[in-house]
Design an enzyme around this catalytic site. Structure first.
Site, short mmCIF file in Angstrom:
data_model
loop_
_atom_site.label_atom_id
_atom_site.label_comp_id
_atom_site.label_asym_id
_atom_site.label_seq_id
_atom_site.Cartn_x
_atom_site.Cartn_y
_atom_site.Cartn_z
N ASP A 178 0.84 -1.21 0.00
CA ASP A 178 0.00 0.00 0.00
C ASP A 178 0.87 1.24 0.00
OD1 ASP A 178 -2.09 1.77 0.33
OD2 ASP A 178 -2.67 1.07 2.32
N GLU A 193 -2.59 10.53 0.92
CA GLU A 193 -3.81 9.71 0.81
C GLU A 193 -4.22 9.12 2.16
OE1 GLU A 193 -6.45 6.34 0.40
OE2 GLU A 193 -4.40 6.18 1.10
N GLU A 194 -3.22 8.77 2.97
CA GLU A 194 -3.52 8.03 4.21
C GLU A 194 -4.15 8.90 5.29
OE1 GLU A 194 -3.56 4.96 4.41
OE2 GLU A 194 -2.09 4.10 3.02
#
Ligand code: NAG
Ligand code: NAG
Ligand code: NAG
Ligand code: NAG
Ligand code: NAG
Length: 413
Positions: free
Chosen positions: A145, A179-180
């Protein structure tokens, strides 16, 4: 004839360099029928090396600069036209946009993923399985990821261009930060005004096409108490008790929130609780951070349900109307949230699945009529944020072929 001579020279080079043929293949420019002019490109085909280089660099959200600079350098040296879009100049945080052909906003296909990871950092490791020489595991923070998606997307694109199956002018790459932790990178990327006909988002989907993901809503509850000696509790108001009362009501509410056949049940996670200072002090402050994964309905509906439930539960603390809800507890939604996100999954020969995690998809404003969005990536979300994040070489290589299929489908081939 051309292909034959290219193969011959490739064989000669492989022999000279023995085991390292993968890296050397990177430098080797295969001659291709001149359908598309690729002469400015020096593309790498070294999937494992690219993935290793990306994963070795720590890039926990907020600290993406190092991996960003590395990727800019790699794509530039391969002949891509590369631009940085700063999201936070002081912190050195930028998105990367790259075009292998001519720069244009309305490309047919945009490949995108993110270069930040969750904490903490675990170093990259390549574990060779002696019994299975062409299958080994690749581990480390970000190995799945989403650096597996980034590496596989770039190699898939390079393969398609080297074999002249697509024109460099039809495609662009977008790699974002943040994004996280809520998607500040992708939200900033809207200002680039890219208008792809198809966007392929890279996140771990176990090699399947995601048909949708749950919606998301985040909130913080802040209970406001009044400190006093624990021997005389009637002189104070316990923020911890207010908070626990509110949370208990939310746990019951969670079971009644809307569900759907496609996404299952809406879930509510009380992720973090803080409150009080000592056993013998009535707590003055307490708070809790909560994430809701929405299976059906709108964030507005869920916001209302949560607010009503908490206000009802904390009535006993309002001292017969002398205090307002706001005096006792503050309910703060951390963003507007979004409902379930449907995703295109009409590429033949792929299995589809729904996923329970959030992505950057809702953060990218749809910019063209009938714009298609796909979500695909190697590796499993079940290991993605864990201390044993890893995938096999086989999964990573499989994703290259799959991305090629999705890209070709998107350009109508
Ligand atoms: C391909 O592009 C290069 C510049 O990038 C140019 O010098 C060359 O003439 C072009 N070749 C053909 C066949 O168009
Ligand atoms: C990975 O990094 C090494 C060391 O800088 C470099 O020699 C190699 O070419 C890189 N490979 C790829 C595919 O980026
Ligand atoms: C993207 O959409 C959001 C929400 O609708 C809006 O606030 C924002 O201005 C849009 N951004 C651009 C660049 O259009
Ligand atoms: C919760 O309270 C703690 C202790 O007062 C504080 O440090 C923290 O920032 C608060 N968290 C939120 C999300 O408000
Ligand atoms: C490669 O390794 C993965 C994970 O360890 C395993 O699931 C897969 O079956 C292996 N493939 C082969 C061809 O052995």
């Amino acid at each position: 004839m051309r292909i034959a001579s290219a193969l011959l020279s490739f064989a000669a080079i492989s022999q000279t360099f023995g085991q390292n043929h993968e890296q050397d293949q990177a430098a080797l420019q295969l001659e291709t029928p001149n359908k598309h002019n690729n002469s400015h490109l020096k593309l790498t085909h070294d999937l494992i090396g690219l993935h290793a280089n990306l994963t070795s660099l720590e890039s926990i959200t907020g600290n993406e600069e190092g991996v960003g600079e590395w990727l800019v350098g790699s794509l530039t040296s391969q002949g891509y036209h590369v631009e940085k879009q700063y999201v936070d100049q002081k912190a050195g945080r930028f998105n990367i946009v790259a075009w292998p052909g001519k720069k244009q906003l309305d490309v047919q296909v945009l490949l995108t993923s993110h270069i930040d990871t969750v904490p903490p950092f675990y170093p990259y490791k390549h574990s060779k399985d002696p019994a299975e020489s062409d299958n080994s595991t690749l581990s480390g923070r970000g190995s799945v990821d989403a650096k597996a998606s980034v590496a596989a997307q770039i190699i898939a694109l390079n393969n398609l261009m080297s074999s002249s199956k697509i024109s460099p002018d039809s495609i662009a790459l977008l790699y974002v930060v943040g994004e996280e932790t809520g998607g500040d990178g992708m939200r900033a990327a809207n200002a680039l005004h890219l208008k792809p006909r198809t966007i392929i988002f890279g996140e771990p989907t176990e090699g399947k096409l995601a048909s949708g993901h749950k919606g998301n809503l985040g909130l913080v509850l802040t209970a406001k108490g009044k400190a006093a000696h624990s021997g005389y509790p009637w002189l104070g108001r316990s923020a911890n008790e207010v908070l626990v009362t509110a949370l208990s009501a939310l746990m019951s509410l969670g079971e009644t929130l809307p569900s759907s056949e496609k996404y299952g049940v809406t879930t509510l996670n009380i992720g973090k609780i803080q409150g009080g200072v000592a056993a013998n002090v009535i707590s003055q402050d307490a708070n809790a951070t909560i994430a809701v994964r929405i299976a059906s309905g709108t964030p507005a509906f869920i916001r209302d349900e949560i607010t009503k439930t908490i206000h009802h539960a904390i009535r006993p603390f309002l001292q017969d109307g002398k205090l307002t809800h706001q005096d006792v507890i503050e309910i703060s939604f951390t963003s507007a949230g979004y409902g379930p996100v449907a995703i295109d999954h009409d590429v033949p020969d792929f299995e589809s699945m729904t996923v329970n995690y959030g992505t950057d998809i809702p953060n990218f404003n749809q910019t063209a009529e009938g714009q298609k969005r796909y979500l695909y990536g190697p590796g499993s979300i079940l290991v993605a944020h864990s201390d044993h994040e890893m995938l096999s070489e086989e999964e990573l290589r499989g994703a290259v072929g799959d991305y090629e299929k999705i890209i070709l489908h998107a350009v109508g081939k």
